[in-house]
Design a protein around this motif. Sequence first.
Motif, short mmCIF file in Angstrom:
data_model
loop_
_atom_site.label_atom_id
_atom_site.label_comp_id
_atom_site.label_asym_id
_atom_site.label_seq_id
_atom_site.Cartn_x
_atom_site.Cartn_y
_atom_site.Cartn_z
N GLY A 31 -7.45 50.79 -75.80
CA GLY A 31 -6.90 51.22 -77.08
C GLY A 31 -6.58 50.12 -78.06
O GLY A 31 -6.07 50.39 -79.15
N GLU A 32 -6.87 48.86 -77.73
CA GLU A 32 -6.55 47.79 -78.68
C GLU A 32 -7.81 47.32 -79.42
O GLU A 32 -8.94 47.55 -79.00
N ILE A 33 -7.56 46.70 -80.56
CA ILE A 33 -8.62 46.04 -81.32
C ILE A 33 -8.48 44.55 -81.05
O ILE A 33 -7.48 43.93 -81.42
N PHE A 34 -9.47 44.00 -80.38
CA PHE A 34 -9.41 42.61 -79.92
C PHE A 34 -10.44 41.79 -80.69
O PHE A 34 -11.63 42.10 -80.68
N GLY A 35 -9.97 40.75 -81.37
CA GLY A 35 -10.86 39.88 -82.14
C GLY A 35 -11.24 38.63 -81.37
O GLY A 35 -10.40 38.02 -80.71
N ILE A 36 -12.51 38.27 -81.44
CA ILE A 36 -12.99 37.00 -80.89
C ILE A 36 -13.52 36.19 -82.06
O ILE A 36 -14.48 36.59 -82.73
N VAL A 37 -12.86 35.06 -82.33
CA VAL A 37 -13.11 34.28 -83.54
C VAL A 37 -13.69 32.93 -83.17
O VAL A 37 -13.24 32.27 -82.23
N GLY A 38 -14.68 32.50 -83.93
CA GLY A 38 -15.25 31.17 -83.72
C GLY A 38 -16.29 30.87 -84.77
O GLY A 38 -16.81 31.77 -85.43
N TYR A 39 -16.59 29.59 -84.92
CA TYR A 39 -17.63 29.19 -85.85
C TYR A 39 -19.00 29.51 -85.26
O TYR A 39 -19.13 29.86 -84.08
N SER A 40 -20.03 29.39 -86.07
CA SER A 40 -21.40 29.62 -85.60
C SER A 40 -21.70 28.69 -84.43
O SER A 40 -21.40 27.50 -84.47
N GLY A 41 -22.28 29.25 -83.38
CA GLY A 41 -22.60 28.46 -82.20
C GLY A 41 -21.50 28.36 -81.18
O GLY A 41 -21.65 27.71 -80.14
N ALA A 42 -20.37 29.03 -81.43
CA ALA A 42 -19.24 28.95 -80.49
C ALA A 42 -19.50 29.74 -79.21
O ALA A 42 -18.83 29.52 -78.20
N GLY A 43 -20.44 30.68 -79.24
CA GLY A 43 -20.74 31.50 -78.07
C GLY A 43 -20.24 32.92 -78.17
O GLY A 43 -20.30 33.69 -77.19
N LYS A 44 -19.77 33.33 -79.35
CA LYS A 44 -19.19 34.66 -79.53
C LYS A 44 -20.19 35.77 -79.21
O LYS A 44 -19.87 36.70 -78.45
N SER A 45 -21.37 35.69 -79.79
CA SER A 45 -22.36 36.75 -79.60
C SER A 45 -22.83 36.81 -78.16
O SER A 45 -23.03 37.91 -77.60
N SER A 46 -22.99 35.67 -77.53
CA SER A 46 -23.39 35.66 -76.11
C SER A 46 -22.32 36.33 -75.26
O SER A 46 -22.63 37.11 -74.34
N LEU A 47 -21.05 36.05 -75.55
CA LEU A 47 -19.96 36.67 -74.81
C LEU A 47 -19.98 38.18 -75.01
O LEU A 47 -19.85 38.95 -74.04
N LEU A 48 -20.14 38.62 -76.24
CA LEU A 48 -20.15 40.05 -76.53
C LEU A 48 -21.29 40.75 -75.80
O LEU A 48 -21.11 41.82 -75.23
N ARG A 49 -22.45 40.12 -75.79
CA ARG A 49 -23.63 40.73 -75.17
C ARG A 49 -23.53 40.74 -73.64
O ARG A 49 -24.18 41.55 -72.98
#
Length: 339
Positions: A31-49
């Motif tokens: 039930g929470e909205i969780f933000g993952i923040v980082g600059y380009s290349g930080a690995g955010k999209s890889s983590l999400l996928r």
Amino acid sequence: MVELIELSKTYQSKNKTVHAVDNISLKIENGEIFGIVGYSGAGKSSLLRCINMLEKPTSGQVLIDGTDITKLSLPDLRRLRQSIGMIFQHFNLIANRTVAGNIAYPMEVAGKSKAEIANRTAELLELVELSDKANVYPAQLSGGQKQRVGIARALANDPKLLLCDEATSALDPKTTRSILNLLKRINQQLGISIVLITHEMEVVKEICHRVAIMSEGKIVETGTAFQIFANPQEEITKGFVNSVLDIQLPAHLLTDKGDNKQLIKVVFKGKEAEEPIIDSMLRNFSVKANFLHARIDYIQDTPMGVFVLELAGDLAERERAIAFLDRETAGTEVIPYVS
């Protein structure tokens, strides 16, 4: 609940190992909205996928409601993905399908009946306020409308979890606010957990309950949105916060005004931001204040204020006034003049 346990994802690139996700452990509550923040290349999209196994982790575990999905068979994984919706930065709509057809597609793949698909499509069109666009094609839509279709499509199979990959970064500020309001409403009305990756702290300020700051494949800081904005610990976090709250005073205001004046930055957090603390200081000490900057932001409905004032008076009174502000607020900082 989503739980990541010592999760890693590495890639080989020109005889080099890239640690896109580097031994991350993280919990995302229902039930929470969780933000993952980082600059380009930080690995955010890889983590999400990795969360929905579009990328298979190199090591570690991804637990969704206690089930380690890294160990699921392909048929079981396909079924589980129906409970995870995904929203993309560039919409990824099917050009030769209407708005209704795009929303219906995941339900067709899931084998729903025509009646179920028709009813659910109508519900979702109403939810995202596009009932009048059912028979329109994507090319005829604005960016914000396309993202609303993407959100409706992600909700088609009643997911428990919604993953948003830079869902607003291709949109203008006004449209971004409308999309964030829609996501907030979906979270509140449907109770769906949302994981949102972004490099924009305005997005975090508007919508996120908790935040993780990511750099070079690692999580470097986590906390509630208010904690991150009010008291950032790491330099990279401070940089992100300053991108939203930084104070840039014009040069003439920083020019030295003499021995009986100084610039003071005062930070207020929570209820103190709404209290007349500055007024109390002016009534109790022989000083005058010229306000140069004042701002109050609301982060998850909790106020946070930043004031910059030029304090005038003799040194002893100024020191007493600043000590009072230190006691009554989240802190003060003397901003040096430029000679």
